[in-house]
Write a protein that holds these residues in place. Sequence first.
Motif: not given
Length: 189
Positions: A30-42, A166-174
Amino acid sequence: MQTQSETRAIAPEIQSIANTIRITGWIAFWIQLGLAVVSGLTLLFAATGRGFAEQPIAGLGVGIFWAGCGILVLLFSVYWDFRYTRIGKRLGNINPALHPSKADTVKVIRWGIIAALIGMLLNLLGAGSTIGVLVAKSISQPPGVAITDPYKIIRALDVFVAVANINGIAAHFVGTISSLWLFERVNQH
């Protein structure tokens, strides 16, 4: 009437690791999916905004490319997190024939670590190139309020590419942290 194998319970340590894998998989999913959506939309907003801008975004195409590659790997990581939940469910099954082996579980977790690290590298490349362009634009502006070249102005679209990376980096860090934690937990048992 229940047979002896149906009444037999799962060993507490196997049940514990099954719950850990399943819960960690869901949290990371769920965390990575949320960050993926934010990163993708951005990134989508930044990429589509390039066509509407009166001036080209010089040098940001590389950042957009790496961010897109990082998002593709992130989608794979999201799938892999879901796979963790299925492994945890199989491991928690009463039938020991359905349990994945420790070697198979470790191999799956290793692939999760590798995917997260590759994705983090791709997004770091994108963030580095994007920040390089932003720094170049900022130091090329003359001091004061007079802007002589509109192509050297830092625009919101320029920053959106950096935000996507940056959101992608955060998601991959998780993903990296959750996979490393699972790797440690599985190797303890």
